[in-house]
Design a protein around this motif. Sequence first.
Motif: not given
Lengths: 573, 178
Positions: B140, B105-106, B101-103
């Motif tokens: 993060h 890849e970034d 549910n998060t970004d």
Amino acid sequence: MEEMITGSEILIRSLADNGADCMFGYPGGQIMPVYDKIYNNLYGVRHYLARHEQGAIHAAEGYARATGKTGVVVTTSGPGAMNLLTGLADALMDSTPIVAISGQVGCSMLGKDAFQESDVISSVLPVTKWALQVRRAEDIAPAISRAFFIANSGRPGPVVIDLARDAQIGTAAYEKQEAPFIRSYDSDPEPEEGAIEEAARLLNAAERPLVLAGHGIMISGAEKALAELVEKAGLPVGCTMLGLSGIPSDHPQYVGMLGMHGNLGPNINTNRADVILAVGMRFDDRVTGDVRKYAPDAKIIHIDIDASEFDKMIKCDLHVHSDAKKALEALLPLAERKDRKAWRASFDKHRKIEEERVMARELACNAPDGKMLMGGVVRKVCEAFGNDAIVVTDVGQNQMFAVKYSRFNKSRSLISSGGLGTMGYGLPAAIGAKIGEPERPVVLFCGDGGLQMTIEELGMIMEYGVDVKIVLLNNNFLGNVRQWQHLFFSGRYSSTPMVNPDFRMLAGAYGIGAADVADASQLDAAIGEMKAHKGAFLLNVNIDETDMVFPMTPGGNGVDEILLNESEYYKPV
Amino acid sequence: MEEQLFTISVFTENRVTLLHQISMIFSRRCLNIDSLTVSACSIEGVHKFTITCYSTRPMMEHVVKQIEKRIDVIKAFLLTDSEILFQEVALYKVPTESVVNTDIEDIVRRHGARVLEIHPEYTVFEKTGHTDEIMELYAHLKPLGIRQFVRSGRVVVTRSSRELVDEFLEKRMKKLQD
């Protein structure tokens, strides 16, 4: 085919091939295969049964210090090995070569809390130069060869070989070992290029040079080189406690002992010297006092075989990484011939004051009720032996008086626990010294406290007829602690008065000659009786408990801030 | 005197008890070892301990000398960060359901991390770098719920052209031949 013998026999043969002529020990369950070979008296290695493993290792230390050879100790596992710890720590501090063999349980039982198992290697690592567990018979000869090499090369120290039962009962062929090469260990370092030349340049330019000679003088055999150098260059030389007897007490360049209870001259002049040449000594805190006030005007040259001693206590200007003998012999031809008479004479002024203000009272040896003073007793005993005896001390006031009032003609004549300050060291060390040097008289000075810490070793004297003269400086007090309580704890003598046994009767129980000296008027005759007595003798001397060791540099003081007595600081002119 | 992070490289023979022999020199002074890595080095039979510790330079210089004094220690060196190239590796385990549910890849790209394993219940990331970089990624990932985290000690090579111990070993072998 080569003959297969047991690991236990390989051990004894290896000890002999590495120069051991005796060992001190105590049997037990996990060293019995070795003792079974000791029973056969193999290869000329005699065994002396101590009454406690601590006694065994201190005896080995005394043997090593008197002879320069490696002292050997044998014990069982667990409690036997653990009882070595104090002696190992003592030997490490005082650079004494020891090889200690401890039995160990069988390999299959290691780590399982077997009966009398203890983790010997982990326990001894902080107090040994090297330690190794051996598990196979074929590994014993190389391990023993390595152990002797490490113990008695470089800066000497204690080594432990933990011998698992499997190794003792297993068999292998014996192979005589070559001298080992250990790439990670340079036992004979060369001084850095130019270091000797720089040392000579500093010394030659000095107006007020002072040599501080330590134990390294005797360990490296540098006595002759030291004497030649100080004679040629007119250098005054002071000794650390362990350095005593490295130069004769009556040598014209010798100016006294350094440190907390040292002589006034060398301590005062440490802070007036412009160049200090420190040889085979380690600037122990008992030598330096407050390091921030130490030798402020001096360029300091430090010669030592142990690089980890450089800049540890005192930041030095020049390091010479080498044994003392090699460095002094290289320095000798480069040193300019000088007499430096005025500087040398400046020590005498302090000595004279010390003689008048401190020593005269001690040497008169008269205290109320016929009691005696330690310094006077020591001086009389040493003179009775022509200043040729090996002097062994315990620790405390007896030690300070023994080292200060003895005179030494020969090298390796003082055996004392310096770095660790181990009470109970004296009696067994004296026994070991006599066994190592049977031709020399051995005199032990001890107190009533220290003697009782290892008094069981009177048994070794009895069993082997060891001729040790024991001078018990008996004040029925733990005298050194008493002195500090008197000076710094408002005279609250907490746990220092001792209720003592009848030492004369105790000696008698062991078949040892003895005399009580209750009154000063009996002293000379009693010393004569002791000297004439064939075999060991205990002289129980009635010492005044208020006797205190002076001069004294109390902790935190600079080396030149010295008490002449309990209330008066020395004020040099 | 100011404390700073020092790296100590210790080259030893490959024997048991070396770890104890080295660590006791720290524990004697109550010095806390910050990280420790032990492995073989480029010289056969020689092991290398890499230790980091916060302390003062005089203290560390003396510790290094006392380590070197141990018979089985070949040589020890006191190093500062400017003399070395170093890395650490870290593993982070987070719940897979929070990752999807998060970004992610970034995050992975920006931090130069990689995915080691994706399991229906958890995902493991790996990141190599300096401590601060590793802790940045940690920050993060933290909102995702870190279930396990581990960071290795330093691995270090020096900016010298050879192993620091080479010269000493050559000198010793020459002494043997003489």
